[in-house]
Design a protein around this motif. Structure first.
Motif, mmCIF file in Angstrom:
data_model
loop_
_atom_site.group_PDB
_atom_site.id
_atom_site.type_symbol
_atom_site.label_atom_id
_atom_site.label_comp_id
_atom_site.label_asym_id
_atom_site.label_seq_id
_atom_site.Cartn_x
_atom_site.Cartn_y
_atom_site.Cartn_z
ATOM 1 N N ALA A 21 65.856 61.259 28.582
ATOM 2 C CA ALA A 21 66.951 62.195 28.839
ATOM 3 C C ALA A 21 66.435 63.614 29.069
ATOM 4 C CB ALA A 21 67.929 62.154 27.672
ATOM 5 N N GLY A 25 65.742 67.854 34.365
ATOM 6 C CA GLY A 25 67.188 68.065 34.352
ATOM 7 C C GLY A 25 67.602 69.125 33.341
ATOM 8 N N TYR A 102 62.302 63.427 42.355
ATOM 9 C CA TYR A 102 61.947 64.011 41.052
ATOM 10 C C TYR A 102 60.441 64.248 40.988
ATOM 11 C CZ TYR A 102 62.806 64.396 35.948
ATOM 12 O OH TYR A 102 62.959 64.823 34.657
ATOM 13 N N PHE A 217 72.980 62.968 34.977
ATOM 14 C CA PHE A 217 71.563 63.046 35.293
ATOM 15 C C PHE A 217 70.775 63.369 34.028
ATOM 16 C CE2 PHE A 217 67.881 65.533 36.853
ATOM 17 C CZ PHE A 217 67.312 64.570 37.667
HETATM 18 N N1 PHE Z 1 67.370 62.693 32.416
HETATM 19 C C1 PHE Z 1 66.248 63.055 33.219
HETATM 20 C C2 PHE Z 1 66.172 64.569 33.271
HETATM 21 O O1 PHE Z 1 67.047 65.246 32.792
HETATM 22 C C3 PHE Z 1 66.295 62.458 34.597
HETATM 23 C C4 PHE Z 1 66.649 61.014 34.620
HETATM 24 C C5 PHE Z 1 67.800 60.587 35.265
HETATM 25 C C6 PHE Z 1 65.830 60.073 34.009
HETATM 26 C C7 PHE Z 1 68.170 59.255 35.275
HETATM 27 C C8 PHE Z 1 66.190 58.723 34.004
HETATM 28 C C9 PHE Z 1 67.348 58.317 34.632
HETATM 29 O O2 PHE Z 1 65.259 65.130 33.787
#
Ligand code: PHE
Length: 463
Positions: A21, A25, A102, A217
């Motif tokens: 998580a 993001g 990403y 996200f």
């Molecule tokens: N949650 C991660 C972030 O905030 C991005 C992510 C999204 C990872 C979906 C896994 C699944 O950077």
């Protein structure tokens, strides 16, 4: 089943899921979204999404994973609803898309470690040249993807859990140190005010859609990442309390990241808070300027530390993104983990190339699409972000909640959640979760999904 592996403890799972998580993001995305969304009002909406609508989806994903002990697609088959595995397939597609861009941003962050280490704060004025140097940033991204693949190839407890247990506490230590530092600067309070005192006149449909996308996200929801991680969770672990801890950690770190960045912006703009709406470039442009004003060795140390931290956070997320398609292939196609990992990682790296080129290097990918009613074109990376983060994730979340409430049925969800949680049945939280997965989350998320698609891609803004 024994050879699938699993987390060695509840703490290991929480660390890994919180690691998934907490990522770009939180530290890159959240502050820039807050900056563009007008400050504290965005924060309030974001928090409502996380706790009221997303938390039930998180609990459901983990429960589906643990019940089935399967990947995001196989889980639906195992529960007896083969048609619904389309949700898992959409999740895998979404994970592949997200990881593809990403990793590009993670590559920039990785490159910045070296720029900061040599005291090149002037890069703030040359960010657009930095990202256009596709061979250099492409190589950084390559190293990042290879590191991700290496961790995933080591499996669940030996790779993912071990990395998260080391990286997460280090991250927390670094980030809190930076918050303390930034709060001591002159005009820090102007930043705090922008960040924490809401002005609801700033709210509009776009802010709400963005807050929803950001919540999904950031919590890694809606694409089966937590179904997958849930499949490695022990039967005696308490899912609801684990999910609560994961949500709190994620939201907490996003909030702390804001508390680090906005005071720095207050300091740099002498309290005027201009520049906060800069968007995705925010931390790549504004922060090096600030590290530059600190100057000298201290500036370099603080700057290097920050970008190391960002890479740590990103790595525990890329690992979870890669694990989703990998576990699918390992479970369903009987390919060895080590082989599946490198194959999928290589493929996703290639899929990410248009996102890499679309930042000024290639005219075509830089102005990839002009949405109906939009004034200017959108680059490929942002386009993928709009499709995956802001659209497919909430749709996935909506369908997963609906599935649990009406297809798999609440009683089965409750049964799974009660395992490892003796007081769960009859509790308030049980009633709330039942209501949320059956009605609240599917209806609100479904409606917002439609509104987002209309608003973002077709210029029809109904709210
Ligand atoms: N949650 C991660 C972030 O905030 C991005 C992510 C999204 C990872 C979906 C896994 C699944 O950077």
């Amino acid at each position: 089943m024994a050879n699938r592996g699993g987390f060695s403890s509840k703490l290991g799972f929480i660390m890994a899921a919180a690691g998934s998580a907490v990522g770009l993001g939180n530290i890159w995305g959240f502050p820039y979204e807050v900056g563009q969304g007008g400050g504290a009002a965005f924060v309030v909406i974001y928090l409502l999404f996380c706790f009221i609508l997303c938390f039930p989806v998180m609990v459901t994903e983990i429960a589906i994973g643990r019940k089935s002990q399967k990947n995001a697609v196989g889980a639906f088959d195992y529960l007896g609803f083969k048609k619904w595995n389309i949700v898992g397939k959409m999740g895998i597609l979404c994970g592949v898309l997200i990881l593809s861009f990403y990793n590009v941003i993670a590559g920039w962050a990785f490159g910045y470690i070296f720029e900061m280490a040599v005291g090149n704060f002037d890069i703030a004025n040359h960010f657009s040249e930095f990202i256009v140097d596709v061979f250099k940033v492409g190589a950084y991204g390559f190293v990042f993807m290879a590191t991700t693949a290496y961790v995933v190839s080591k499996g669940i407890s030996g790779g993912i859990e071990k990395a998260a247990k080391l990286l997460m506490p280090t991250l927390l230590f670094l980030i809190v140190s930076l918050v303390i530092y930034s709060l001591t600067l002159e005009n820090a309070m102007a930043g705090v005010k922008f960040y924490l005192v809401p002005d609801f006149s700033e709210l509009n449909g776009k802010v709400i859609y963005n807050a929803m996308g950001q919540a999904f996200f950031s919590l890694s929801l809606g694409m089966g990442a937590l179904i997958t991680y849930g499949s490695y969770v022990g039967k005696n672990d308490n899912i609801v309390s684990s999910a609560a801890l994961i949500t709190l950690t994620d939201v907490g770190i996003a909030l702390i990241a804001g508390l680090m960045i906005f005071p720095l912006i207050g300091y740099m703009t002498e309290g005027a808070m201009t520049d906060v709406g800069r968007g995705p470039a925010l931390i790549f442009v504004t922060l090096p300027q600030i590290f530059g004003t600190i100057g000298g060795t201290l500036g370099a140390v603080v700057g290097t530390t920050f970008f190391i931290l960002l890479c740590f956070a990103a790595l525990t997320s890329t690992v979870s993104l890669l694990e989703v398609p990998v576990s699918y292939i390992v479970d369903e196609k009987n390919i060895k983990r080590s082989k599946a990992v490198w194959l999928v990682a290589g493929l996703i790296y290639l899929i990410g190339i248009p996102s890499l080129l679309g930042n000024g290097y290639s005219e075509f990918f830089s102005n990839f699409i002009t949405y109906v009613g939009a004034e200017s074109a959108t680059d490929f990376l942002s386009f993928v972000g709009h499709v995956a983060n802001d659209t497919l994730l909430p749709l996935g979340g909506c369908l997963i909640a609906f599935f649990a409430g009406h297809v798999w049925k609440k009683a089965n969800l409750d049964e799974e959640l009660a395992q490892g949680a003796p007081g769960y049945k009859g509790s308030f939280i049980q009633k709330y979760l039942n209501f949320a997965v059956s009605y609240l989350s599917p209806i609100v998320l479904g409606t917002l999904f439609v509104l987002t698609v209309l608003g973002t891609f077709f210029g029809i803004n109904l709210i």
